[in-house]
Design a protein around this motif. Structure first.
Motif, short mmCIF file in Angstrom:
data_model
loop_
_atom_site.label_atom_id
_atom_site.label_comp_id
_atom_site.label_asym_id
_atom_site.label_seq_id
_atom_site.Cartn_x
_atom_site.Cartn_y
_atom_site.Cartn_z
N GLN A 1 -0.96 1.77 -8.08
CA GLN A 1 -1.16 2.80 -7.05
C GLN A 1 -0.27 4.01 -7.33
O GLN A 1 -0.70 5.15 -7.18
CB GLN A 1 -0.82 2.25 -5.67
CG GLN A 1 -1.78 1.18 -5.18
CD GLN A 1 -1.38 0.67 -3.82
OE1 GLN A 1 -1.07 1.44 -2.92
NE2 GLN A 1 -1.37 -0.65 -3.66
N ARG B 1 0.85 -1.19 0.00
CA ARG B 1 0.00 0.00 0.00
C ARG B 1 0.89 1.23 0.00
O ARG B 1 1.85 1.31 0.77
CB ARG B 1 -0.90 -0.04 1.24
CG ARG B 1 -1.95 0.99 1.30
CD ARG B 1 -2.91 0.74 2.46
NE ARG B 1 -2.28 0.97 3.76
CZ ARG B 1 -2.00 0.05 4.67
NH1 ARG B 1 -2.28 -1.21 4.46
NH2 ARG B 1 -1.43 0.36 5.82
N GLU C 1 0.94 5.08 0.83
CA GLU C 1 0.19 6.09 1.60
C GLU C 1 0.85 7.45 1.45
O GLU C 1 2.08 7.54 1.54
CB GLU C 1 0.17 5.73 3.08
CG GLU C 1 -0.44 4.40 3.40
CD GLU C 1 -0.31 4.03 4.88
OE1 GLU C 1 0.52 4.66 5.60
OE2 GLU C 1 -1.02 3.11 5.30
#
Length: 104
Positions: free
Chosen positions: A30, A4, A6
């Protein structure tokens, strides 16, 4: 396994999860959506790697590709919070002078 990306502040991002052959393609999706290097500016971008739980050679290749992307966008990139496993892989690969890192 997952990874992920962030956004934690202006010019600061954090990677959380495994950085491996299985997760690098998800990271690029992403990354493209986040526009990490957009906006220009002189300040270095920082990517915190302290949340990386596991890494393999694809993780090292990803760090090198991120540096290439940053350079292409005219940005400076610094990695912080390098986990021991990644630091050892960088050392064994003789990439310490190539991969910029912030020593805390």
């Amino acid at each position: 396994m997952s990874i992920r990306l962030e956004q934690v502040g202006p010019g600061q991002s954090r990677l959380v999860g495994a950085l491996s052959f299985e997760t690098v393609p998800e990271f690029w999706r992403q990354f493209d959506a986040a526009g990490l290097f957009e906006g220009g500016g002189d300040a270095a971008l920082q990517v915190d790697l302290s949340g990386v739980t596991r890494a393999d050679s694809a993780g090292i290749a990803l760090l090198l590709a991120l540096m290439r992307e940053a350079r292409g966008a005219g940005r400076q990139l610094v990695f912080a919070g390098l986990p021991d496993q990644l630091a050892r892989m960088i050392e064994v690969s003789d990439l310490e002078s190539v991969i910029p890192r912030q020593i805390a």
